[in-house]
Design a protein around this motif. Structure first.
Motif, PDB file in Angstrom:
ATOM      1  N   ALA A 160       1.418   0.741  -4.708  1.00  0.00           N
ATOM      2  CA  ALA A 160       0.051   0.974  -5.174  1.00  0.00           C
ATOM      3  C   ALA A 160       0.054   1.863  -6.417  1.00  0.00           C
ATOM      4  CB  ALA A 160      -0.783   1.611  -4.069  1.00  0.00           C
ATOM      5  N   THR A 161      -0.113   1.243  -7.578  1.00  0.00           N
ATOM      6  CA  THR A 161      -0.062   1.996  -8.840  1.00  0.00           C
ATOM      7  C   THR A 161      -1.324   2.804  -9.083  1.00  0.00           C
ATOM      8  OG1 THR A 161      -0.898   0.057 -10.017  1.00  0.00           O
ATOM      9  CG2 THR A 161       1.493   0.347  -9.935  1.00  0.00           C
ATOM     10  N   ASP A 162      -2.388   2.553  -8.306  1.00  0.00           N
ATOM     11  CA  ASP A 162      -3.630   3.303  -8.499  1.00  0.00           C
ATOM     12  C   ASP A 162      -3.772   4.437  -7.493  1.00  0.00           C
ATOM     13  OD1 ASP A 162      -5.918   1.014  -6.774  1.00  0.00           O
ATOM     14  OD2 ASP A 162      -3.892   1.731  -6.304  1.00  0.00           O
ATOM     15  N   ALA A 163      -2.706   4.722  -6.727  1.00  0.00           N
ATOM     16  CA  ALA A 163      -2.742   5.790  -5.732  1.00  0.00           C
ATOM     17  C   ALA A 163      -1.788   6.902  -6.152  1.00  0.00           C
ATOM     18  CB  ALA A 163      -2.359   5.251  -4.357  1.00  0.00           C
ATOM     19  N   GLN A 186       7.856   2.278 -12.654  1.00  0.00           N
ATOM     20  CA  GLN A 186       6.819   2.380 -11.628  1.00  0.00           C
ATOM     21  C   GLN A 186       7.408   2.844 -10.297  1.00  0.00           C
ATOM     22  OE1 GLN A 186       5.053  -1.522 -11.632  1.00  0.00           O
ATOM     23  NE2 GLN A 186       3.679  -1.083 -13.354  1.00  0.00           N
ATOM     24  N   ALA A 206      -1.999   8.712 -16.169  1.00  0.00           N
ATOM     25  CA  ALA A 206      -3.284   9.340 -15.866  1.00  0.00           C
ATOM     26  C   ALA A 206      -2.995  10.535 -14.977  1.00  0.00           C
ATOM     27  CB  ALA A 206      -4.217   8.357 -15.166  1.00  0.00           C
ATOM     28  N   ASN A 227       5.318  10.436  -6.613  1.00  0.00           N
ATOM     29  CA  ASN A 227       3.993  10.648  -6.030  1.00  0.00           C
ATOM     30  C   ASN A 227       4.078  10.888  -4.524  1.00  0.00           C
ATOM     31  OD1 ASN A 227       2.236  10.589  -8.239  1.00  0.00           O
ATOM     32  ND2 ASN A 227       2.139   8.362  -8.276  1.00  0.00           N
ATOM     33  N   GLN A 260       0.832  -1.203   0.000  1.00  0.00           N
ATOM     34  CA  GLN A 260       0.000   0.000   0.000  1.00  0.00           C
ATOM     35  C   GLN A 260       0.869   1.258   0.000  1.00  0.00           C
ATOM     36  OE1 GLN A 260      -2.787   0.107   3.292  1.00  0.00           O
ATOM     37  NE2 GLN A 260      -2.820   2.346   3.271  1.00  0.00           N
ATOM     38  N   GLN A 273       6.269   6.081  -8.212  1.00  0.00           N
ATOM     39  CA  GLN A 273       5.791   5.972  -6.835  1.00  0.00           C
ATOM     40  C   GLN A 273       6.545   6.924  -5.912  1.00  0.00           C
ATOM     41  OE1 GLN A 273       2.837   4.521  -7.451  1.00  0.00           O
ATOM     42  NE2 GLN A 273       3.085   3.597  -5.430  1.00  0.00           N
ATOM     43  N   ARG A 307      -0.848   8.333 -12.228  1.00  0.00           N
ATOM     44  CA  ARG A 307      -0.966   6.876 -12.257  1.00  0.00           C
ATOM     45  C   ARG A 307      -0.388   6.329 -13.553  1.00  0.00           C
ATOM     46  NH1 ARG A 307      -6.061   5.548 -12.646  1.00  0.00           N
ATOM     47  NH2 ARG A 307      -6.913   7.670 -12.756  1.00  0.00           N
ATOM     48  N   TYR A 308       0.306   5.216 -13.414  1.00  0.00           N
ATOM     49  CA  TYR A 308       1.000   4.609 -14.553  1.00  0.00           C
ATOM     50  C   TYR A 308       0.004   3.906 -15.480  1.00  0.00           C
ATOM     51  CZ  TYR A 308       4.054   1.373 -17.100  1.00  0.00           C
ATOM     52  OH  TYR A 308       4.695   0.657 -18.071  1.00  0.00           O
ATOM     53  N   LEU A 309       0.097   4.215 -16.794  1.00  0.00           N
ATOM     54  CA  LEU A 309      -0.729   3.552 -17.804  1.00  0.00           C
ATOM     55  C   LEU A 309       0.100   2.685 -18.742  1.00  0.00           C
ATOM     56  CD1 LEU A 309      -3.139   6.477 -18.806  1.00  0.00           C
ATOM     57  CD2 LEU A 309      -3.561   4.607 -17.178  1.00  0.00           C
TER      58      LEU A 309
END
Length: 557
Positions: free
Chosen positions: A436-439, A543, A463, A550, A432, A547, A443-445
């Motif tokens: 967490a690639t959706d946080a 990634q 994104a 971010n 987490q 992260q 966000r990584y596409l």
């Protein structure tokens, strides 16, 4: 059994001084600093620095505020000679910075040394020769009058060579090597001979540098030696009195501090005490010791972690985790009583009041460190074994600084739940926090690699915080550098990667790659880690960079 020290070793004699002054003095200003990382420190490495690493460390020393830097031994090393010429020819030495080079007392070496400095605005030439009895009798077979004559002869040659180049301001530094083990009257006679031979005066600056070539006594004896010389050197008002402590007895910093009380005006050493045997004076420790006493050191250590990483990369020597002020664990308390006292200290500390937090002699934020890892759990606290469980059960071997950072995350979670965290819970918390690639805001596409002028190009699809898809172009020497270049187009400041490593999770055809990145962002104290997990190591690396970026951005909010 150790041999009988009473018959094998003799204590170093005390200096006969009836009215020594230094014990009653206090320090009020920083000394002149000379970094010898590029010469003395370089000679002590398993693998001496190449041109690229030496130049990188030189520029870092300049950025930190050093005004005198010993750049090498050009008469003994072609690499050093070429670097000195490069610094001068490319005008890389700021006007307020003076390079120093060292040479032995040999005519051919002196001529090469002067030649290496041709065209410099100002330069220090460092002469040295050993004067202690063991060296005179065993190594060189010379008497004191012969040593004095040798010093006078070679300084006369140096005057002849430097007088022919009046466009450079020449400074002589003379070091009676092994000073701390020599008879004081011998050291004084040789130094005064050097002062007269150079004709030290307002227009002919000179440095007398007194080293503890090998520490053989307590620091107070060295201070007595310095005060004795300070009171007797000829033309003292025209001499800068310098010291070069080594650390054989582990008291190099103490020797320097007491030498400054005794009359020294200048100190030589390496950033983190690198040097032969047990090392040289640790300049970072001495400078920050002064800082904690309210004395501005004149060197910028406000981001000490970045300085440490550059030094480690250039020298290939790790810094001990308990190194004063700098070590990864130096602001970390495992003891419950320490943790309690520190927590109460933070609660009582007012922003405009003098620093008064128990067990922390300096505010970590002054050095660019954070408070996140100061109070941390281990097995003695009942919540330990974090790193052990993640490695044993999930194959995650975290870098040491990441262990410090993640333990603070675990502590917060454990305190909130008031329960032990299982191995699986630790893994979920790790994923987490770092995977967490959706946080996060970006966000990584996906990505595509391509060739570029710098070697590696990337089209990075993300994104954006508003939900729209963005494609960022970047380039670099590899995919990580290219990804950073792409991200810097949308970040509020330039992302800096301090550490990168990759590992394999599992074995066989289904094993995945784990990439770990440590990064920093101007405006955010300390560093943050990010991780990426994928069957493709490049994807995992990109990634991980995202992260870390971010997490840094979220810390700015």
């Amino acid at each position: 059994m150790l041999s009988n020290p009473k018959t094998k070793y003799q204590p170093y004699p005390l200096v006969e001084m009836s009215q020594r002054q230094w014990p009653s003095r206090s320090l009020s200003q920083a000394p002149v600093w000379l970094s010898t990382d590029l010469r003395d420190g370089n000679q002590a490495l398993f693998e001496p620095m190449n041109r690229e690493r030496k130049l990188r460390l030189f520029h870092e020393l300049v950025r930190l505020g050093f005004k005198e830097i010993e750049v090498g031994f050009p008469s003994a090393s072609q690499t050093d000679y070429d670097i000195v010429r490069h610094l001068i020819d490319e005008r890389l030495i700021p006007d307020d910075v003076t390079p120093m080079v060292i040479t032995q007392l040999r005519e051919d070496l002196i001529r090469t040394t002067v030649q290496s400095l041709q065209g410099a605005r100002r330069a220090i030439i460092h002469f040295y020769n050993a004067v202690a009895p063991a060296w005179r009798e065993i190594v060189f077979g010379m008497q004191v009058p012969e040593i004095i004559a040798m010093v006078e002869q070679h300084i006369a040659l140096l005057r002849e060579l430097t007088d022919a180049q009046p466009e450079t301001e020449w400074v002589l530094q003379y070091s009676p090597e092994t000073f701390c083990m020599a008879e004081l009257d011998v050291s004084l006679a040789v130094c005064n001979a050097a002062i007269r031979a150079w004709d030290a005066g307002p227009e002919r600056p000179m440095i007398i540098n007194l080293p503890t070539t090998v520490e053989v006594s307590t620091a107070n004896v060295f201070a007595d030696q310095i005060e004795w010389m300070d009171q007797r050197l000829e033309r003292r008002e025209h001499i800068v009195l310098s010291v070069h402590p080594h650390n054989d007895r582990g008291t190099g910093v103490a020797c320097a501090e007491q030498a400054l009380l005794a009359g020294a005006q200048r100190v030589e050493g390496c950033l983190f005490g690198n040097g032969e045997r047990s090392g040289n004076l640790d300049i970072v420790t001495l400078a920050l010791n002064l800082y904690t006493q309210g004395i501005p050191p004149g060197l910028d250590f406000s981001d000490i972690a970045a300085v440490a990483r550059i030094a480690e990369e250039c020298t290939a020597l790790p810094i001990h985790p308990r190194h004063p002020y700098v070590g990864d664990l130096v602001f970390t308390a495992f003891s419950g009583s320490h943790q309690d006292a520190i927590a109460k200290g933070f609660a009582a500390q007012k922003p405009d009041a003098p620093w008064r937090v128990p067990y922390l002699p300096i505010d970590p934020k002054d050095l660019g460190r954070t408070y996140d890892s100061i109070v941390r759990v281990n097995s003695q606290s009942g919540k330990g074994g974090i790193s052990y469980l993640l490695e044993r059960d999930h194959g995650v071997l975290m870098p040491r600084r990441m262990q410090v950072e993640f333990s603070a995350v675990v502590q917060k979670k454990a305190d909130a739940s008031e329960a032990e965290l299982s191995s699986e819970a630790l893994w979920q918390l790790f994923a987490q926090t770092y995977l967490a690639t959706d946080a996060g805001p970006w966000r990584y596409l996906g990505h595509e690699l391509q060739a570029s002028a710098r070697g590696q190009g990337i089209a990075l699809r993300l994104a954006a915080p508003d939900g729209t898809a963005r494609e960022l172009q970047g380039q670099g020497h590899g995919p990580v550098e290219a990804a950073v270049d792409a991200l810097n187009q949308v970040l509020p400041a330039v992302l800096r990667i301090d550490h990168y490593e990759e590992r394999s999770l599992g074995t066989g055809a289904h094993a995945q790659a784990l990439a770990i990145v440590e990064a920093a962002l101007p405006g955010v104290a300390g560093t943050r880690f990010g991780a990426g997990r994928d069957a493709n190591i490049v994807t995992a690396s990109i990634q991980a960079v995202l992260q870390a970026a971010n997490r840094l951005q979220q810390s700015m909010v």
